[in-house]
Scaffold this motif. Structure first.
Motif, PDB file in Angstrom:
ATOM      1  N   GLN A 221       0.839  -1.213   0.000  1.00 28.00           N
ATOM      2  CA  GLN A 221       0.000   0.000   0.000  1.00 28.00           C
ATOM      3  C   GLN A 221       0.863   1.249   0.000  1.00 28.00           C
ATOM      4  O   GLN A 221       1.993   1.238   0.481  1.00 28.00           O
ATOM      5  CB  GLN A 221      -0.868   0.022   1.263  1.00 28.00           C
TER       6      GLN A 221
ATOM      7  N   TRP B  58      -2.811  -7.256   0.878  1.00 21.19           N
ATOM      8  CA  TRP B  58      -2.974  -6.825  -0.512  1.00 21.19           C
ATOM      9  C   TRP B  58      -4.437  -6.778  -0.929  1.00 21.19           C
ATOM     10  O   TRP B  58      -5.246  -7.561  -0.464  1.00 21.19           O
ATOM     11  CB  TRP B  58      -2.235  -7.788  -1.431  1.00 21.19           C
ATOM     12  N   LYS B  59      -4.741  -5.882  -1.902  1.00 19.89           N
ATOM     13  CA  LYS B  59      -6.110  -5.801  -2.424  1.00 19.89           C
ATOM     14  C   LYS B  59      -6.377  -6.963  -3.372  1.00 19.89           C
ATOM     15  O   LYS B  59      -7.467  -7.516  -3.406  1.00 19.89           O
ATOM     16  CB  LYS B  59      -6.297  -4.484  -3.185  1.00 19.89           C
ATOM     17  N   SER B  60      -5.393  -7.329  -4.194  1.00 16.56           N
ATOM     18  CA  SER B  60      -5.594  -8.420  -5.148  1.00 16.56           C
ATOM     19  C   SER B  60      -4.245  -9.028  -5.533  1.00 16.56           C
ATOM     20  O   SER B  60      -3.203  -8.377  -5.391  1.00 16.56           O
ATOM     21  CB  SER B  60      -6.250  -7.870  -6.425  1.00 16.56           C
TER      22      SER B  60
END
Ligand SMILES: Nc1ncnc2c1ncn2[C@@H]1O[C@H](COP(=O)(O)OP(=O)(O)O)[C@@H](O)[C@H]1O
Ligand SMILES: O=C(O)C[C@@H](O)[C@H](O)C(=O)COP(=O)(O)O
Length: 326
Positions: A150, A182-184
């Motif tokens: 991030q 993590w987002k993806s």
């Protein structure tokens, strides 16, 4: 072969990323729900690696952000007491808290970790808090992949890598994949590739390389190295748990490291202890074969103990284990 490092440096290694708290279950062989007491340690993969390096006698420094509270104070004091330079660890003045990792030991083979990492202080490290004059004092910069998860920590790390490259500091990339940050996986793959391609040494598990390569099944080490050796990388380490690890060189040389079997208490801590002793050996000018033995021996010692950081071995313990098993 061994790694060529700029010897004229005050610090052997400076790590960047998270320094946090581990809360390790005191009761073994039971689920988290039934675990009532935990022992507190300093944790966070790059902090563990710095602590392991310092215990081995290296001069280590750390760049990171911690909470401005009792936990932050504990982390900073512990690292200082272990001989790590903490001058570039900053406190978060916006109220972000240091991350907590609870561990569950269902059995020696079935361990898991539960991380509380929402808006954690380490991910708020800003690029303005990364100091070029500090980085250029090091032989190597150890980058944790989680710190790329991030902004603003992502930019802080990219800035640190730029400073390292400008000042002949070797960049060591520990993939250190922690999904919950993590987002993806698509995003992880992008940043992992970007940094791996710029790094001198890349260290990760086969699973972590699979994330970087966007694979849904176990990938092929040959394909991984083929890709990385088209870029900047001069050493690729791929770990396969108890099945050992491999170090690949661009000229096609492959070194295999055997895991040293032991009475396992828990499986976490293996990767960080492995990295600190592997890098210690590289810094001491040892060949890659020996570095693999150092990494494996250190991991074998730590998986038989309760913590990751406090359990880091000495050079004598590592050398004794290698001698006994040769
Ligand atoms: N159960 C075990 N017993 C002894 N050594 C181990 C064990 N698990 C891992 N290791 C050692 O630690 C190294 C790193 O472990 P691995 O599980 O691949 O990494 P990570 O902890 O980063 O997931 C291995 O290459 C091996 O040498
Ligand atoms: O990295 C963390 O934030 C958690 C660690 O402190 C914890 O000790 C751990 O999971 C270490 O495991 P490893 O990465 O397999 O060495």
């Amino acid at each position: 072969m061994s790694l060529t490092l700029n010897q004229d440096r005050e610090f052997d290694i400076i790590a960047i990323g998270r320094a946090a708290i581990d809360l390790n279950a005191n009761e073994y062989n039971r689920p988290m729900e039934e675990t009532m007491t935990f022992t507190k340690y300093v944790g966070g993969s790059p902090a563990n690696i710095a602590i392991g390096s310092s215990k081995l006698g290296l001069k280590a420094g750390f760049i990171g952000k911690i909470s401005q509270d009792q936990h932050g104070n504990f982390i900073k004091q512990y690292m200082q007491d272990k001989g790590i330079d903490t001058s570039n660890i900053v406190f978060d003045t916006d109220g972000h808290k240091s991350g907590l990792t609870f561990t569950e030991i269902l059995s020696p083979e079935e361990c898991s970790i539960l991380m509380y990492r929402d808006k954690v202080a380490d991910l708020y490290l800003d690029s303005t808090e990364v100091n070029e004059d500090y980085i250029k004092k090091a032989k190597m910069l150890l980058v944790s992949g989680t710190a790329l998860a991030q902004s603003p920590s992502r930019e802080a790390v990219l800035q640190a890598i730029q400073y390292a490259k400008k000042n002949d500091v070797k960049v060591i990339f520990e993939l250190d994949y922690r999904p919950y940050t993590w987002k993806s996986t698509e995003e992880t793959a992008i940043y992992y590739s970007l940094v791996a391609e710029q790094s001198d040494v890349v260290i990760g598990t086969r699973d972590e390389y699979d994330v970087m390569e966007k694979l849904n099944s176990t990938g092929d080490n040959e394909k991984t190295i083929h890709h990385l050796f088209q870029h900047h990388t001069e050493l690729v380490v791929i770990k396969h748990g108890v099945d050992g690890s491999y170090a690949y060189e661009p000229d096609g040389t492959v070194h295999r490291g055997q895991a040293y079997k032991t009475k396992v208490l828990k499986t976490f801590g293996a990767g960080d202890s492995y990295a600190s002793a592997f890098l210690y050996a590289l810094i001491k000018g040892k060949d890659y074969e020996t570095a693999l033995k150092f990494g494996s021996a250190s991991a074998s010692i730590v998986v038989s103990k309760h913590s990751s950081s406090e359990a880091m071995p000495t050079v004598e313990e590592i050398e004794q284990l290698i001698r006994e098993r040769s």
